[in-house]
Write an enzyme that holds these catalytic residues in place. Sequence first.
Site, PDB file in Angstrom:
ATOM      1  CB  SER A  24      -0.993   0.638   1.295  1.00 52.74           C
ATOM      2  OG  SER A  24      -1.434  -1.038   1.013  1.00 52.74           O
ATOM      3  NE  ARG A  28      -2.797   4.519   0.499  1.00 51.14           N
ATOM      4  CZ  ARG A  28      -2.946   3.729   0.691  1.00 51.14           C
ATOM      5  NH1 ARG A  28      -2.410   2.419  -0.320  1.00 51.14           N
ATOM      6  NH2 ARG A  28      -4.336   4.121  -0.079  1.00 51.14           N
ATOM      7  CG  ASP A 322      -4.891  -7.038   1.120  1.00 48.96           C
ATOM      8  OD1 ASP A 322      -6.553  -7.238   1.377  1.00 48.96           O
ATOM      9  OD2 ASP A 322      -4.230  -5.937   1.509  1.00 48.96           O
TER      10      ASP A 322
HETATM   11  C1  S3P Z   1      -5.554  -1.253  -0.022  1.00 46.52           C
HETATM   12  C2  S3P Z   1      -6.958  -1.256   0.238  1.00 46.52           C
HETATM   13  C3  S3P Z   1      -7.465  -2.617   0.607  1.00 46.52           C
HETATM   14  C4  S3P Z   1      -7.065  -3.389   0.908  1.00 46.52           C
HETATM   15  C5  S3P Z   1      -5.288  -4.090  -0.514  1.00 46.52           C
HETATM   16  C6  S3P Z   1      -5.140  -2.398  -0.424  1.00 46.52           C
HETATM   17  C7  S3P Z   1      -5.284   0.263  -0.302  1.00 46.52           C
HETATM   18  O1  S3P Z   1      -8.654  -2.703  -0.485  1.00 46.52           O
HETATM   19  O2  S3P Z   1      -7.313  -4.685   0.427  1.00 46.52           O
HETATM   20  O3  S3P Z   1      -5.015  -5.394  -0.929  1.00 46.52           O
HETATM   21  O4  S3P Z   1      -3.873   0.164  -0.559  1.00 46.52           O
HETATM   22  O5  S3P Z   1      -5.412   0.737  -0.279  1.00 46.52           O
HETATM   23  P1  S3P Z   1      -9.833  -2.167  -0.622  1.00 46.52           P
HETATM   24  O6  S3P Z   1      -9.381  -0.850  -0.544  1.00 46.52           O
HETATM   25  O7  S3P Z   1     -10.596  -2.480  -1.630  1.00 46.52           O
HETATM   26  O8  S3P Z   1     -10.353  -2.730   0.314  1.00 46.52           O
END
Ligand code: S3P
Length: 446
Positions: A24, A28, A322
């Site tokens: 994540s 970003r 996750d």
């Molecule tokens: C993430 C948000 C989650 C997660 C994904 C990473 C992110 O998804 O499942 O692996 O980096 O914002 P959702 O926002 O669809 O729940």
Amino acid sequence: MPTPLLSRRARPLTGTLRVPGDKSISHRSLIFGGLAVGETTIAGLLEGEDVLATAAAMQAFGCAVERGADGVWRVHGRGVSGLDEPADVIDCGNAGTGARLLMGVAAQQPITTFFTGDGSLRRRPMGRVMTPLSQMGVQFVTRAGGRLPGAVIGPEVLVPIEYTLPMASAQVKSAVLLAGLGAAGETTVIEPKPTRDHTETMLRHFGAEVRVEALDGGGRRVTLVGQPELTGRPVVVPADPSSAAFPAVAALLVEGSEVTLPGVGTNPLRFGLFETLKEMGADITLANPRTEAGEPVADLIVRAGRLQGIEVPADRAPSMIDEYPILAVAAAMAEGTTVMRGLEELRVKESDRLGAMARGLADCGVRVEVAGDDLIVHGGGNGVAGGVTIPVDLDHRIAMAFLVLGMVSEEGLAIDDAAAIATSFPGFADLMNGAGAAIAPGPEAA
Ligand code: S3P
């Protein structure tokens, strides 16, 4: 060509295991680097396929993105609303996060951007970001049901909005905030359940004004002041708690194990699995807690031991969304029943993870039930039979979860294709084998 793998009973897992950077935060850091003026340096970037696709996308938007010989990535950004229109289709590969965040990026200025992805991403719903972005004046052309391939057409003038998330999704929150960078005025996202806050933290780190108010019932109201000047910044990416989950659960399950996982992110909005495992009786110590570039991290020390089944409440799901595949594996090995509630979002991940875990565990001889959006696993307190091959359906976390279960199986457990693991955890099998696992090409070796 698929690359099947077979995981056999492991020796006790030991040593210090360096888990790759947080997915994540990696996505970003490249995106904010590209939307900033000046240089952003990124240490510890996850060099997995998902994130490399986002790096290529930011290059297609005209940003300079390169990896130094020292392993540090450098991004020279174009500033908010300063991107080029990509000359070709952006392929996000397997990455829902990459696709949805980049759709927000593409929306924040008057350009047209085409997106596609692999077979998994092309079946995932994009309507969840199209709905709020449409309210801001963005137009879309997609396949039926808001599926990719599709085009995002940014308007001349973006309308700032206030949007209440209909589902707990950091991706949707982030897409709206990223688009809101290009709007004059304040863009607000209200989340009834708090989701990971890396976007808000990084927006501030790069110089934007963001206000976060706590709401009654645990939700949050996040407001961004639009059209900020973002400035390139250094970023240090922690080890990914969602990846650390796999060696951690492996070490809990394989008798005699003790592993150290250094520098893992412990952001409470990401740490629900470890809280849950501790409630199940796991021996997990957080050593040397510290803050690195605005994110809390610690070294995790995990020792094998018995686990007890518990009830995991629905409101914990966003902080461990996750991690349910690997929690289901831990539950299969626990004594008693584990009830995991409120998993509707699991159905729209890289695969339908609720169905995939229920089917895969049942194939391994575990008693499992799906009741509405709840997953109920009756743990045997002991190993599983195994001796089957699990289809992973382009889903990295399903693949790694069953390789971990193979480590405590009688007959070994195979997955039909390991390729997806490289999206988030390159080198997973080698790292685990170095610690005592026995993962090898298969299943013909079974
Ligand atoms: C993430 C948000 C989650 C997660 C994904 C990473 C992110 O998804 O499942 O692996 O980096 O914002 P959702 O926002 O669809 O729940």
